[in-house]
Design an enzyme around this catalytic site. Structure first.
Site, short mmCIF file in Angstrom:
data_model
loop_
_atom_site.label_atom_id
_atom_site.label_comp_id
_atom_site.label_asym_id
_atom_site.label_seq_id
_atom_site.Cartn_x
_atom_site.Cartn_y
_atom_site.Cartn_z
N HIS A 256 0.81 -1.23 0.00
CA HIS A 256 0.00 0.00 0.00
C HIS A 256 0.84 1.29 0.00
O HIS A 256 0.59 2.21 -0.76
CB HIS A 256 -0.93 0.03 1.21
CG HIS A 256 -1.84 -1.16 1.32
ND1 HIS A 256 -2.28 -1.86 0.22
CD2 HIS A 256 -2.40 -1.76 2.39
CE1 HIS A 256 -3.08 -2.84 0.63
NE2 HIS A 256 -3.16 -2.81 1.93
N LYS A 357 -0.79 0.38 13.79
CA LYS A 357 -2.11 0.09 14.37
C LYS A 357 -2.22 0.80 15.71
O LYS A 357 -1.23 1.05 16.38
CB LYS A 357 -2.25 -1.41 14.63
CG LYS A 357 -2.11 -2.29 13.39
CD LYS A 357 -3.42 -2.51 12.70
CE LYS A 357 -3.29 -3.47 11.54
NZ LYS A 357 -4.34 -3.30 10.54
C1 BG6 Z 1 -5.03 -4.38 4.54
C2 BG6 Z 1 -4.20 -4.76 5.74
O1 BG6 Z 1 -4.38 -4.74 3.36
O2 BG6 Z 1 -5.23 -2.97 4.54
C3 BG6 Z 1 -4.91 -4.33 7.01
O3 BG6 Z 1 -4.00 -6.17 5.75
C4 BG6 Z 1 -5.24 -2.86 6.96
O4 BG6 Z 1 -4.12 -4.64 8.15
C5 BG6 Z 1 -5.95 -2.51 5.66
O5 BG6 Z 1 -6.08 -2.58 8.06
C6 BG6 Z 1 -6.10 -1.00 5.51
O6 BG6 Z 1 -6.96 -0.74 4.44
P1 BG6 Z 1 -7.85 0.57 4.40
O7 BG6 Z 1 -8.56 0.53 3.09
O8 BG6 Z 1 -8.78 0.48 5.56
O9 BG6 Z 1 -6.87 1.70 4.50
#
Ligand code: BG6
Length: 515
Positions: A256, A357
């Site tokens: 991400h 987190k």
């Molecule tokens: C996921 C992770 O890919 O993305 C999670 O495994 C995380 O741990 C999530 O919470 C975050 O996604 P978003 O769309 O809520 O930012």
């Protein structure tokens, strides 16, 4: 194609197909996939001939599965929930119990799919979605291959969406790619990163390339540094077992956060076609200089949260007390990195990344800090320092763009204050609820891989973090837990910037403006 499609009402429905979800009883299906199908159904982008077939170990019939999905859908869709839309989708949900490691069950799956094709005119087009632990990806692909379910003809297509994490490190990602290629051509494999499906992530490119005044400033001559923050206030919820293996680094950074960095730093692609876009993102990833083991000690920070109080007053337990987590766990729930890029545009500009987190807020932003203007003309005034100008791209929530500029404070003396120009998506385009998965699922049904990752993009992501993973596993942390839930992470993350004479931006999550 997917990108730039601002109004879904203009788009045609996807072709007939069956979407088969492995892991249909899991969190992802409930939290993201079914809500995404709901939004697609609402936008009339699902074909009439469509079935979602959920597969899992639990013993259930179609009705029980529908009831299970119905329990969560209202929460996820929110106040705009519409019974009519849900009714249309619900009627297309089916379920089959399966042992994913048993070849015989795949014969039953073939029979079930043939029946669905005959009853629902789904034309033998199958989208397999692997919402399962990564250790099962290869095995399930082998079984699907052996059962002949991955074989395409001129009349039908077979595609597989693979969830992240794609491997545990560089070697395992390469091995997984090689393994999948035994049963699948590259163009049948859709490696998903739901950040690529987020409107505001795609908008990074529009902001840069559709506005002529931005691009000339977007380089080392004007930009001092960049901060990318992906903060989560949630803990690991029911995913302790998965998270113990992954940790914040594997879970978020090679995927991400590097997506955000890729779009922010890329050169303008020749078009928005899949190959052009991927090539430019890959060039950014190639230009990032992986940290040496010595640099890992100073340029990478890890943390784990202890018990604490969230801003809303909620007392939360430590990570080590979460279900499925080792009480002496060394898994990091926070990671920060300082990266640099070895290319013409970005040489010398630090990119600071952080994610974690149980931080103070649920908030994602990219802050671009510009170099200060020379203060010479303000000598002999009361202005002793100028605030740096900043552009903040708010990815979620309250998506928008903010520019901080210096302005004269009214009065007889020359004083300068920082003011904000703020654009909020919702004010202009309304609030279109989405999970990020809508575009990606729809694109896969249409065979558009623009927003999916190619094998080499995934491998490059791992290459960038591999030295950090190696050093961290060789040197277990001594100070965990080292930040309290409800804070912005360990003190060492602040030191990462302080050493360079900088500070993390003080984040204040803006409230939604409303219309
Ligand atoms: C996921 C992770 O890919 O993305 C999670 O495994 C995380 O741990 C999530 O919470 C975050 O996604 P978003 O769309 O809520 O930012």
């Amino acid at each position: 194609m997917s990108l730039m499609q601002t109004d879904y009402t203009e788009a045609p429905p996807a072709p007939p197909n069956v979407m088969i979800i492995f892991g249909a009883g899991g969190d992802l299906t409930k939290r993201k996939l079914v809500p995404a199908l709901y939004h697609l159904c609402n936008a009339k982008l699902l074909p009439d001939s469509f079935v979602m077939l959920g597969l899992d170990r639990l013993d259930m019939d179609d009705d029980a599965f529908r009831a299970l999905m119905a329990e969560h859908i209202r929460d996820h869709v929110g106040e705009r929930f519409d019974d009519g839309v849900w009714g249309r989708l619900c009627e297309r949900l089916q379920y089959m119990k399966i042992d994913m490691l048993n070849g015989h069950d795949y014969e039953l799956l073939c029979e079930r799919l043939s029946r669905i094709d005959a009853e629902r005119a789904t034309d033998g087009n199958y989208l397999f979605y692997m919402a399962i632990p990564p250790s099962l990806f290869s095995k399930v692909a082998d079984h699907l291959g052996d059962a002949g379910l991955l074989h395409e003809t001129d009349e039908d297509w077979r595609r597989v969406i693979i969830e992240k994490p794609f491997g545990q490190d560089l070697d395992s990602a390469i091995a997984l790619n090689n393994h999948l290629h035994k049963n699948l051509d590259e163009d049948q494999i859709y490696r998903i990163d739901h950040y690529l499906g987020k409107e505001t992530v795609q908008n990074i490119m529009v902001f840069r390339f559709a506005n002529g005044f931005i691009e000339p400033l977007w380089n080392r001559n004007y930009i001092d540094h960049v901060q990318i923050t992906v903060a989560e206030s949630v803990g690991v919820e029911h995913r302790g077992a998965y998270y113990e293996e992954a940790g914040a680094m594997r879970d978020m950074i090679p995927n991400h956060l590097l997506v955000l960095l890729g779009f922010l730093a890329m050169e303008p692609p020749n078009s928005f076609e899949a190959t052009a876009l991927r090539d430019e993102v890959n060039k950014v990833l190639d230009a990032i200089t992986p940290l040496t083991p010595e640099q890992v000690l100073t340029h990478a920070v890890r943390g784990q949260y202890g018990a604490g109080t969230m801003p809303n007053g909620e007392q939360v337990a430590a990570y080590r007390a979460s279900p499925g987590v080792d009480p002496n766990s060394h898994t990091e729930t926070f990671a920060a990195l300082k990266l640099g890029m070895d290319n013409w545009r970005w040489a010398g500009v630090p990119f600071y990344l952080r994610t974690g987190k149980r931080l103070t807020a649920q908030y994602t932003e990219i802050a671009i800090q510009f170099k200060k203007a020379p203060t010479i003309m303000f000598q002999d005034t009361e202005v002793d320092d100028l605030e740096p100008d900043m552009v903040v791209l708010r990815i979620q929530p309250n998506e928008g763009i903010q520019m901080s500029l210096g302005a004269k404070i009214p009065g007889p003396t020359m004083r300068i204050g920082a003011v904000n120009m703020d654009f909020c998506y919702e004010d202009y385009f309304g609030n279109k609820p989405a999970t990020g998965y809508e575009t990606l699922i729809y694109d896969c049904m249409k065979g558009d891989a623009t927003l999916y990752k190619h094998a080499d993009t995934v491998e490059k992501g791992w290459e960038i973090v591999q030295s950090v993973l190696d050093v961290w596993s060789a040197l277990p942390p001594r100070d965990f837990p080292n930040y309290a839930a409800g804070t912005w992470g360990p003190a060492a993350a602040g030191d990462l910037l302080k050493r360079d004479g900088r500070l993390w931006r003080r984040i204040q999550v803006p409230k939604a403006h409303g219309r």
